[in-house]
Design an enzyme around this catalytic site. Structure first.
Site, PDB file in Angstrom:
ATOM      1  N   LYS A  32       0.818  -1.216   0.000  1.00 38.92           N
ATOM      2  CA  LYS A  32       0.000   0.000   0.000  1.00 38.92           C
ATOM      3  C   LYS A  32       0.853   1.267   0.000  1.00 38.92           C
ATOM      4  O   LYS A  32       0.533   2.247   0.688  1.00 38.92           O
ATOM      5  CB  LYS A  32      -0.961   0.028   1.190  1.00 38.92           C
ATOM      6  N   LYS A  92     -14.505  -3.117   3.129  1.00 36.28           N
ATOM      7  CA  LYS A  92     -13.372  -3.041   2.234  1.00 36.28           C
ATOM      8  C   LYS A  92     -12.441  -1.916   2.684  1.00 36.28           C
ATOM      9  O   LYS A  92     -12.872  -0.898   3.222  1.00 36.28           O
ATOM     10  CB  LYS A  92     -13.836  -2.778   0.788  1.00 36.28           C
ATOM     11  N   ASP A  93     -11.162  -2.119   2.417  1.00 40.45           N
ATOM     12  CA  ASP A  93     -10.125  -1.199   2.877  1.00 40.45           C
ATOM     13  C   ASP A  93     -10.307   0.195   2.293  1.00 40.45           C
ATOM     14  O   ASP A  93     -10.614   0.360   1.115  1.00 40.45           O
ATOM     15  CB  ASP A  93      -8.760  -1.755   2.475  1.00 40.45           C
ATOM     16  N   ARG A  94     -10.096   1.184   3.144  1.00 42.22           N
ATOM     17  CA  ARG A  94     -10.144   2.578   2.671  1.00 42.22           C
ATOM     18  C   ARG A  94      -8.944   2.906   1.791  1.00 42.22           C
ATOM     19  O   ARG A  94      -9.063   3.614   0.790  1.00 42.22           O
ATOM     20  CB  ARG A  94     -10.182   3.504   3.884  1.00 42.22           C
ATOM     21  N   HIS A  95      -7.777   2.383   2.163  1.00 43.35           N
ATOM     22  CA  HIS A  95      -6.537   2.715   1.457  1.00 43.35           C
ATOM     23  C   HIS A  95      -6.300   1.725   0.323  1.00 43.35           C
ATOM     24  O   HIS A  95      -5.322   0.972   0.312  1.00 43.35           O
ATOM     25  CB  HIS A  95      -5.371   2.718   2.436  1.00 43.35           C
TER      26      HIS A  95
END
Length: 362
Positions: A32, A92-95
């Site tokens: 990320k 779900k992931d923000r990043h």
């Protein structure tokens, strides 16, 4: 006879890293570095009869920089419905760049859908949509496709290839990811002081699917649900970690639930509940001995009336493939079932640095 393992007592320094399938990680890498390095595409695959019309408008959106709950609340505001009337299959992931399905309760408003979708598209690209008769709920999807880029890969490339080949063919321990436990295990600290009586419903919506149940609260206390789930998940990881350390995580033990029913039984671990575990005999004794090392967490389940459930010990990625992009960058593609963590999969091979955490992002 079960020998209680030498594990630490409850403490604020919670263990958040568990044994790998081979006992070592062969390389380090950064995940990320940018949101585009982490792409997730939700695989809904509903039966045809559920996509032929109904009161719920299902929308597949692409988002980046927004968490799932925020998007759900915005969709409710745009549609003029309650937040509760917007459904989704999982967080779900923000990043990351994620494509995710949401359902919005809009009975009798089919003629207004085009205008509503145009409003939504001003904030998030709308990939597709359809109407169906029921709300989306947690775990309704088949799984998730991932396309990830690891940067700053440091380690022997041949060793990485061998480890990834083993991961593709054998799988890895199906740990819950550390993000479930909060910063430094803060959700576990709070679980020790929560009121478990507020989690007063027994069972799950679909008990036939191992690991798919969830704690629910009649009072709507979502924070207590979060802390309860963290405690349950951490105890599962402790049991799995012991099975990995002793080399038994791929082997059926005497007392595995369902082991007398068929030959293809799945090897599972406990999602603790009222009564502890569904395992009996040697496996039940082992699981109870491990959990007994944490009486505070075990007490969380004494008055919840939540039914014990099971979760597979092994995570086997679907269609795992990888490609080196230079000497220190790796592209990976794979599919995972609901409730499985890409970070846990990667951590079986790599010592992962999450760039978003190092930047102090939440």
């Amino acid at each position: 006879m079960i020998v209680t393992p030498d594990l630490p007592q409850e403490t604020s320094a919670w263990r958040l890293d568990w044994p790998t399938s081979t006992g070592e990680r062969v390389a380090s890498a950064t995940l990320k570095s940018t949101p585009d390095d982490f792409f997730v595409d939700e695989d809904l695959s509903l039966p045809d009869e559920l996509a032929t019309g109904g009161e719920h408008l299902c929308i597949r959106l692409q988002k980046k920089g927004d968490n799932t709950d925020y998007v759900a609340r915005q969709l409710a505001a745009l549609s003029g419905c309650r937040h509760f009337d917007v459904g989704f299959c999982g967080l779900k992931d923000r990043h990351a760049v994620t494509r995710q399905w949401f359902s919005v309760y809009r009975p009798g408003r089919e003629d207004e859908d085009a205008a509503f979708l145009a409003q939504v598209a001003q904030s998030w690209p709308v990939m597709e949509h359809h109407r169906q008769p029921r709300k989306l709920r947690r775990g309704d999807h088949r799984g998730n496709f991932f396309e990830l880029i690891l940067r700053d890969v440091s380690g022997d490339a041949d060793a990485v290839d061998r480890a990834l080949t083993r991961l593709r063919d054998v799988g890895c321990p199906n740990y819950f990811g550390p993000q479930r436990f909060g910063h430094n295990g803060a959700n576990l600290d709070r679980a020790l002081t929560m009121d478990p009586s507020k989690l007063n419903r027994r069972g799950s919506r679909n008990p036939k699917k191992p690991g798919r149940g969830r704690a629910t609260s009649g009072s709507g206390d979502s924070k207590n649900v979060l802390y309860f789930s963290a405690a349950r998940s951490w105890l599962f990881n402790e049991v799995l970690g012991y099975r990995v350390k002793t080399g038994t995580w791929l082997e059926t033990m005497d007392g595995e639930p369902g082991s007398g029913e068929n030959q293809g039984i799945m090897v599972t671990g406990p999602l603790w509940g009222d009564g502890g575990t569904e395992a009996v005999s040697a496996q039940g004794e082992l699981e109870r001995a491990l959990v007994a090392e944490y009486p505070g967490l075990a007490a969380v389940f004494s008055t919840t009336r939540m039914k014990p459930e099971r979760r597979p010990l092994r995570m086997l990625p679907g269609a795992l493939e990888w490609q080196w992009q230079g000497s220190d960058q790796l592209l990976l593609r794979f599919w995972l079932a609901p409730g499985q963590y890409a970070t846990s999969l990667l951590s079986d091979v790599f010592d992962i640095t999450d760039a978003t955490r190092d930047a102090g992002q939440s």
